[in-house]
Design a protein around this motif. Structure first.
Motif, short mmCIF file in Angstrom:
data_model
loop_
_atom_site.label_atom_id
_atom_site.label_comp_id
_atom_site.label_asym_id
_atom_site.label_seq_id
_atom_site.Cartn_x
_atom_site.Cartn_y
_atom_site.Cartn_z
N UNK A 17 8.68 -3.46 7.53
CA UNK A 17 8.40 -3.21 6.11
C UNK A 17 9.00 -4.30 5.22
N UNK A 18 10.18 -4.76 5.56
CA UNK A 18 10.78 -5.88 4.80
C UNK A 18 9.83 -7.08 4.84
N UNK A 19 9.30 -7.36 6.03
CA UNK A 19 8.38 -8.48 6.17
C UNK A 19 7.12 -8.28 5.33
N UNK A 20 6.63 -7.04 5.24
CA UNK A 20 5.43 -6.76 4.45
C UNK A 20 5.70 -6.95 2.96
N UNK A 70 -1.06 -2.45 1.00
CA UNK A 70 -0.17 -3.29 0.18
C UNK A 70 -0.91 -4.44 -0.49
N UNK A 71 -2.10 -4.76 -0.01
CA UNK A 71 -2.88 -5.83 -0.61
C UNK A 71 -3.60 -5.39 -1.88
N UNK A 72 -3.63 -4.08 -2.15
CA UNK A 72 -4.32 -3.59 -3.33
C UNK A 72 -3.51 -3.93 -4.59
N UNK A 73 -4.18 -4.29 -5.66
CA UNK A 73 -3.47 -4.80 -6.84
C UNK A 73 -2.53 -3.82 -7.51
N UNK A 74 -2.78 -2.52 -7.40
CA UNK A 74 -1.90 -1.56 -8.05
C UNK A 74 -0.87 -0.95 -7.09
#
Length: 294
Positions: free
Chosen positions: A152-155, A119-123
């Motif tokens: 997942x909500x937290x992410x 999830x940290x990846x820009x795309x």
């Protein structure tokens, strides 16, 4: 997975359905995006590569897709696809039906950590698909779904990205969880399956409703009723490819190039101009996920 590009799943073929690709519809005059698809799943009499799928979609005015994951491997493939082609953005998650499997293997925390990294990846612009599924999961295995959904909500909040919800026979529980925990700023009901009352409730809370090919099915009046009461600025469109192929091609392979069939049906149901609906859907998509060229 050392090389995500090598990952592929194949849709089961038992000879009971027609696996020929439907003919391409007439191109749209105003371009749109497919809000949710699974292009890592090979289907059809002649399975197509990612580039072939995207090129075919572009020919009919579908200029981008949000590729969704459902486990570690498909989420890694989704992130790879988004990095590989500017027409793709990624959603990554552990599907609610997969969460109990990971939990029982003692790997749910590991899986969520993997989604966090992706999830940290820009795309990667969404967490999804996550949510609750009371249709396929036994009651004793549901706690893992709830734990996974809330994680997942937290992410989504942590990374300030959208969230795509899978909701099957779990409407009240999904809405209650979002109210109790607090929904991400941009929350999408992928393949919306509720009724008009749920549509009004969701739109009032700023959620987006994504309609798939099943809105065209004869037995899906609840979806057409929901569509009718959803503000245009809250509507998205998707294939959920290779599933939910719109009428008149129901049962055959689905792909982003068939979005025009669904969006034209939606415009007719709403009594709005197709170009107007396409422009609004495109604006909504960018509002949720950002631009595809970034």
């Amino acid at each position: 997975m050392s090389d995500p590009s090598n990952y592929v799943r194949e849709r089961h073929k038992d000879g009971s359905r027609d696996v020929r690709w439907p003919a391409a519809p007439s191109p749209l005059d105003v371009a749109v995006y497919d809000n949710h698809c699974h292009l890592e799943i090979a289907d059809g009499d002649e399975p197509r590569t990612l580039r072939e799928q995207l090129d075919r979609a572009a020919e009919v005015g579908v200029i981008g897709v949000v590729q969704a994951g459902g486990d570690i491997e498909s989420s890694q493939w989704s992130a790879w696809a988004a990095e590989s082609d500017s027409r793709v953005l990624a959603a990554v998650a552990i599907h609610p039906n997969e969460a109990p499997e990971y939990a029982e293997a003692g790997r749910l925390s590991e899986a969520l950590d993997a989604i966090d990294l992706l999830a940290a990846q820009p795309r990667v612009r969404a967490i999804g698909e996550t949510g609750l599924d009371f249709f396929r999961t036994e009651s004793e295995r549901l706690p893992a779904q709830f734990d996974s959904f809330e994680a997942h909500i937290a992410l989504a909040k942590k990374h300030d990205i959208a969230m795509q919800i899978h909701d099957r026979d779990a409407h009240e529980a999904v809405l209650e969880t979002l109210e109790r925990v607090g929904a991400p700023e941009r929350t999408v009901f992928h393949c919306f399956s509720g009724d008009a009352e749920m549509a009004r409730y969701s739109a009032d809370r700023g959620y987006f409703l994504s309609f798939a090919g099943n809105v065209t099915f004869k037995n899906a009046q609840n979806l057409r009723d929901a569509l009718a009461v959803t503000p245009l600025e809250r509507i998205l469109v998707e294939t959920d490819a290779p599933f939910l192929t719109p009428t008149p091609h129901r049962g055959r392979p689905n792909a982003p190039y068939l979005i025009p069939v669904t969006v034209r049906f939606m415009a007719a149901e709403l009594s709005v101009d197709v170009d107007e609906l396409c422009a609004q859907i495109a604006a909504n998509t960018i509002n949720v996920y950002g631009t595809f060229s970034d």
